[in-house]
Design an enzyme around this catalytic site. Sequence first.
Site, short mmCIF file in Angstrom:
data_model
loop_
_atom_site.label_atom_id
_atom_site.label_comp_id
_atom_site.label_asym_id
_atom_site.label_seq_id
_atom_site.Cartn_x
_atom_site.Cartn_y
_atom_site.Cartn_z
N ASP A 28 0.82 -1.21 0.00
CA ASP A 28 0.00 0.00 0.00
C ASP A 28 0.85 1.26 0.00
OD1 ASP A 28 -1.90 -1.95 0.27
OD2 ASP A 28 -2.97 -0.98 1.91
N ARG B 27 -0.59 5.91 17.31
CA ARG B 27 -0.80 6.92 16.28
C ARG B 27 -0.31 8.32 16.65
NH1 ARG B 27 -0.30 2.59 13.91
NH2 ARG B 27 -2.02 1.74 12.69
N ASP C 162 -7.93 5.18 12.11
CA ASP C 162 -6.56 5.69 12.05
C ASP C 162 -6.44 7.00 11.28
OD1 ASP C 162 -5.40 3.84 13.68
OD2 ASP C 162 -4.72 2.54 12.07
N SER D 41 -5.99 -8.39 7.78
CA SER D 41 -4.94 -7.39 7.90
C SER D 41 -4.43 -7.35 9.34
CB SER D 41 -5.44 -6.01 7.49
OG SER D 41 -6.45 -5.56 8.39
#
Length: 410
Positions: free
Chosen positions: A19, A99, A128, A182
Site C-alpha cells: 500500500d 498513532r 486511524d 490485515s
Amino acid sequence: MPAKKPVKKVVLAYSGGLDTSVILKWLQDAYDAEVVTFTADLGQGEELEPARKKAEAAGVSEIFIEDLREEFVRDFVFPMVRANAVYEGQYLLGTSIARPLIAKRLVEIAHATGADAVAHGATGKGNDQVRFELGVYALDPDLRIIAPWREWDLNSRTKLIAYAEEHGIQVAKDKRGEAPFSVDANLWHTSSEGKLLEDPAEEAAELVYQRTNAPEAAPDTPEYVTVSFKAGDAVALNGEAMSPATLLTALNELGRVHGIGRLDLVENRFVGMKSRGIYETPGGTILMAAHRGIEQITLDRGAAHLKDELMPRYAKLLYEGFWFSPEREMLQAAIDHSQQYVSGDVRLKLYKGSASIVGRSSEHSLYSLEHVTFEEDVVYDQKDAEGFIRLNALRLQLLARRKRRLGHND
C-alpha cells in the site's frame, strides 16, 4: 473553498509494504512532489531495512528510519497504564496509542526537511485516519494532509497490484492473493481484522494469533513473577531494573508462553460502524493487572474511585485520536498526581491465559492490619459504626416516611 496550494514536499508514513509503496509513487505522480519517507520501529517485529531499499529504489533521497520503542512505551504507553485505560470494557488501545507518536514525528520531520505536507496510508473507513490527522492538526495546523485512499480510484487489491506492476514496484508473492486478514502490530499489541474475521459469529482460526500460545497449549505449571513500580510506572521485573521497552518486551514473552492477552472484540469505531478485531496484548495484560494491584494498597478510596470514573472518558479520548487535546492533558495531570505514592511490588501468577494477582507490598501502603483484623484490636471502636450508619440512613428514612404518609407502597 479557496484553492489549495501546490504541494512541493511531502513526508509519508511509510512501511515499505504494497500500500505505502504504491502511495509513494502515486504522490510523486499525482502531486509532482518530492517525497520524504518515515518508517518507525514501534516494536512491530519486522525488519525495517527493506523499507529503506524500496524507498531508495523509488528515488527517495531523504529516508528516516527510527527506533522509537523506548519513547513509545515511556511517553505514550506508560501514561495510558497509569490511567488503567480500557475502551468499552476490554480493549487495551494498542493501535490507538501508537498513532499520536507517529503523527508527532511526521510533523517534526516535516519541519526538519521543509516539507509542506504529510501523508498516510489509512483508509477512509477506519479510525486511524482520524487519529493521524487530529494529531497533525494539533501540532501544526498549517501542514497539508494527504490521504490517498480518500482521493484515488485504486480501491481494490487487484488495482493496487496492477498499478505496482505498471510502475515497476516490487510485489511480494504473498501479496498477490487475497490476504486472509490485515494486521497492525507494535510492542504493546497486535490487531487483526477484515476478510476471514468479518463474521463476528465465527470463531477466529488459530492462525490469526501470532504473539500468544493457545491457553490450552500453555504450560501446565504456573509461573510466578514480580513487577515493581515507582510512581505508577513499572521499573523492574523479578528484581531486575529494566528500561520501559525492555520490560514490556520481557512481559510479552511471559505472556506469549502462558497464552495471556487474547481478545475477540466487536467495537464501535469513531466513524460510526462496528468492527470485529482480534487483539493480542500479552505483556500489556500482565502490566495492567499489576498496576491495578499496586494501586489497591497505595491509592486512597476517593482517588481510586475518581480515577475509575475518569478512565472511560480518558480511554475514549485516546480511541478517538484526541491525545493532544487539552482535556486529555488535564486528565493526565490529575492521573499523574494520583500516582506519586503508587510504588511497590506486585506478585502475579501466570497460568493458561490468566494473570492473577497473588500478592502486593509497598512502603506507601494504606492497608492497615490493625484496623482490618478479625482479632481483637485497640484502634477501632465498632460502636462508632452505629452512628455512621444512622447518619447515612437518615435520608432513606425520610423518603420511606414520605411514601408511607402518601400511601405509596411501591
